[in-house]
Motif scaffolding. Structure first.
Motif, mmCIF file in Angstrom:
data_model
loop_
_atom_site.group_PDB
_atom_site.id
_atom_site.type_symbol
_atom_site.label_atom_id
_atom_site.label_comp_id
_atom_site.label_asym_id
_atom_site.label_seq_id
_atom_site.Cartn_x
_atom_site.Cartn_y
_atom_site.Cartn_z
ATOM 1 N N MET A 1 -23.498 -44.443 -83.177
ATOM 2 C CA MET A 1 -22.101 -44.293 -82.786
ATOM 3 C C MET A 1 -21.552 -42.981 -83.331
ATOM 4 O O MET A 1 -21.650 -42.710 -84.523
ATOM 5 C CB MET A 1 -21.267 -45.471 -83.306
ATOM 6 C CG MET A 1 -19.814 -45.401 -82.918
ATOM 7 S SD MET A 1 -18.916 -46.896 -83.363
ATOM 8 C CE MET A 1 -19.573 -48.035 -82.132
ATOM 9 N N ARG A 2 -20.973 -42.167 -82.451
ATOM 10 C CA ARG A 2 -20.430 -40.869 -82.854
ATOM 11 C C ARG A 2 -18.919 -40.988 -83.065
ATOM 12 O O ARG A 2 -18.201 -41.571 -82.253
ATOM 13 C CB ARG A 2 -20.717 -39.797 -81.800
ATOM 14 C CG ARG A 2 -22.194 -39.603 -81.501
ATOM 15 C CD ARG A 2 -22.391 -38.435 -80.577
ATOM 16 N NE ARG A 2 -22.322 -37.171 -81.309
ATOM 17 C CZ ARG A 2 -21.922 -36.021 -80.765
ATOM 18 N NH1 ARG A 2 -21.496 -35.985 -79.527
ATOM 19 N NH2 ARG A 2 -21.924 -34.920 -81.474
ATOM 20 N N VAL A 3 -18.471 -40.409 -84.173
ATOM 21 C CA VAL A 3 -17.069 -40.501 -84.556
ATOM 22 C C VAL A 3 -16.545 -39.110 -84.873
ATOM 23 O O VAL A 3 -17.171 -38.359 -85.635
ATOM 24 C CB VAL A 3 -16.882 -41.404 -85.795
ATOM 25 C CG1 VAL A 3 -15.407 -41.535 -86.157
ATOM 26 C CG2 VAL A 3 -17.507 -42.776 -85.575
ATOM 27 N N VAL A 4 -15.402 -38.750 -84.299
ATOM 28 C CA VAL A 4 -14.686 -37.535 -84.667
ATOM 29 C C VAL A 4 -13.587 -37.896 -85.661
ATOM 30 O O VAL A 4 -12.830 -38.844 -85.436
ATOM 31 C CB VAL A 4 -14.078 -36.848 -83.427
ATOM 32 C CG1 VAL A 4 -12.910 -35.935 -83.809
ATOM 33 C CG2 VAL A 4 -15.128 -36.029 -82.710
ATOM 34 N N ASP A 26 -22.443 -41.274 -87.195
ATOM 35 C CA ASP A 26 -22.634 -39.859 -86.892
ATOM 36 C C ASP A 26 -21.246 -39.233 -86.823
ATOM 37 O O ASP A 26 -20.533 -39.390 -85.824
ATOM 38 C CB ASP A 26 -23.379 -39.717 -85.564
ATOM 39 C CG ASP A 26 -23.622 -38.269 -85.179
ATOM 40 O OD1 ASP A 26 -23.359 -37.363 -86.003
ATOM 41 O OD2 ASP A 26 -24.050 -38.034 -84.032
ATOM 42 N N VAL A 27 -20.857 -38.514 -87.871
ATOM 43 C CA VAL A 27 -19.483 -38.038 -88.019
ATOM 44 C C VAL A 27 -19.390 -36.547 -87.714
ATOM 45 O O VAL A 27 -20.151 -35.742 -88.267
ATOM 46 C CB VAL A 27 -18.958 -38.302 -89.444
ATOM 47 C CG1 VAL A 27 -17.529 -37.790 -89.596
ATOM 48 C CG2 VAL A 27 -19.023 -39.789 -89.774
ATOM 49 N N ASP A 67 -16.102 -36.337 -76.250
ATOM 50 C CA ASP A 67 -17.328 -36.984 -75.782
ATOM 51 C C ASP A 67 -17.984 -37.764 -76.921
ATOM 52 O O ASP A 67 -19.126 -37.497 -77.320
ATOM 53 C CB ASP A 67 -18.281 -35.927 -75.213
ATOM 54 C CG ASP A 67 -19.468 -36.546 -74.495
ATOM 55 O OD1 ASP A 67 -19.372 -37.732 -74.105
ATOM 56 O OD2 ASP A 67 -20.486 -35.858 -74.335
ATOM 57 N N VAL A 68 -17.230 -38.723 -77.461
ATOM 58 C CA VAL A 68 -17.662 -39.523 -78.605
ATOM 59 C C VAL A 68 -17.194 -40.962 -78.383
ATOM 60 O O VAL A 68 -16.504 -41.273 -77.418
ATOM 61 C CB VAL A 68 -17.087 -38.972 -79.930
ATOM 62 C CG1 VAL A 68 -17.635 -37.578 -80.237
ATOM 63 C CG2 VAL A 68 -15.568 -38.954 -79.901
ATOM 64 N N ASP A 69 -17.555 -41.834 -79.317
ATOM 65 C CA ASP A 69 -17.144 -43.235 -79.205
ATOM 66 C C ASP A 69 -15.756 -43.486 -79.800
ATOM 67 O O ASP A 69 -14.987 -44.309 -79.285
ATOM 68 C CB ASP A 69 -18.168 -44.131 -79.920
ATOM 69 C CG ASP A 69 -19.550 -43.999 -79.330
ATOM 70 O OD1 ASP A 69 -19.753 -44.483 -78.204
ATOM 71 O OD2 ASP A 69 -20.421 -43.387 -79.985
ATOM 72 N N ILE A 70 -15.456 -42.785 -80.899
ATOM 73 C CA ILE A 70 -14.199 -43.018 -81.618
ATOM 74 C C ILE A 70 -13.614 -41.679 -82.039
ATOM 75 O O ILE A 70 -14.339 -40.806 -82.533
ATOM 76 C CB ILE A 70 -14.424 -43.890 -82.874
ATOM 77 C CG1 ILE A 70 -14.982 -45.267 -82.495
ATOM 78 C CG2 ILE A 70 -13.128 -44.054 -83.681
ATOM 79 C CD1 ILE A 70 -15.463 -46.075 -83.697
#
Length: 303
Positions: A1-4, A26-27, A67-70
């Protein structure tokens, strides 16, 4: 899961980015050096192995950030006192225009969106503030947060708005009260005390705020929900000063200044919604939280 995490080099954002990375996320840690990002906090993030992106949310392209999940949007210009006069334009730019552009960038990809707002939107509190209460922003900073809330809630994104209450702890910004008072006690140079110290706040430890923010990113709640994130017990500033003095063995020297414009008499967090929807309550008492912040100041002084 990618998070910004935007504002990832900030006081709260740096703790949040590290906590998410430690949990295996994945931050993408986003901040802007030209907008005053803390070099010390950037160094902390780099040592923790995070991906750091130098990006101005107002002028730079944001497509990859959406273009991320959160998206956890903590970036912005803080401070009630500095938002008056010449500071009003920068406050609007960094809090409203930046949010508008980030929300627009997320329209197609629709990530879970958590926006960090402020208890300052309520104005003065004579009882615990409920999220459905009428707001009364009394500074350009508070109005900018209210305007950004409106943008986020009207975006159609699966968004949550968190209203943070008087956050303190390690890495607190130098302009904030506890940072000034602790440094004053350690080096003997007076810190400004605005007003008589009778103002009351729901002081909330940064670790608790991080926990609430992570919960808001993962627990299903209705889009557009507003949730207070604060300690339910209010403490007067002069009583907090006394606690700092007790913990350090010497009272922080202060010099009295006029009450700052926009400074409310009391903030008071109503926490029923956070407890019900997020399963979250602030658990760190003021003495414990202050002890942790004091320990950070001492480590910082040792280099």
């Amino acid at each position: 899961m990618r998070v910004v995490v935007t504002g990832a080099a900030g006081f709260i954002g740096s703790h949040l980015a590290q906590a998410l990375a430690a949990a295996g996320r994945d931050v993408l840690a986003v901040d802007s050096r030209k907008r005053g990002a803390s070099t010390a906090n950037i160094a902390e993030l780099a040592r923790a192995g995070l991906t750091i992106i130098d990006r101005d949310l107002v002028t730079d392209d944001l497509a990859d950030l959406a273009d991320v999940d959160i998206v956890l949007h903590l970036a912005g210009r803080p401070g009630v006192r500095t938002s008056f006069g010449a500071g009003a334009a920068d406050t609007h730019r960094d809090n409203v225009v930046a949010t508008e552009r980030l929300v627009a960038a997320c329209a197609a990809t629709r990530p879970r969106f958590v926006f960090a707002s402020s208890s300052s939107v309520y104005g003065d509190a004579d009882r615990p503030c409920d999220e459905d209460d009428r707001i009364d922003p009394r500074s350009p900073y508070a109005r900018s947060k209210s305007d950004a809330e409106t943008l986020v809630r009207g975006s159609g994104l699966p968004a949550v708005v968190l209203r943070y209450f008087s956050v303190y702890g390690p890495r607190q910004r130098p302009d904030m009260a506890f940072h000034r008072f602790i440094e004053a006690a350690l080096d003997g140079s007076p810190a400004p005390l605005y007003g008589d110290g009778g103002q009351s706040r729901s002081f909330t430890f940064v670790g608790d705020v991080v926990g609430a923010t992570i919960r808001a990113a993962s627990v299903p709640v209705p889009p557009g929900t507003i949730i207070n994130v604060g300690h339910p017990v209010t403490v007067r500033v002069r009583d907090a000063l006394d606690r700092i003095g007790t913990l350090l063995g010497a009272p922080p020297p202060t010099v009295t200044k006029d009450r700052a414009p926009g400074d409310v008499t009391r903030t008071w967090a109503g926490t029923a919604r956070a407890s019900h929807l997020l399963g979250w309550n602030a658990t760190t008492g003021l003495d414990d939280g202050l002890a942790q912040q004091i320990a950070w100041h001492r480590r910082r002084r040792r280099g």
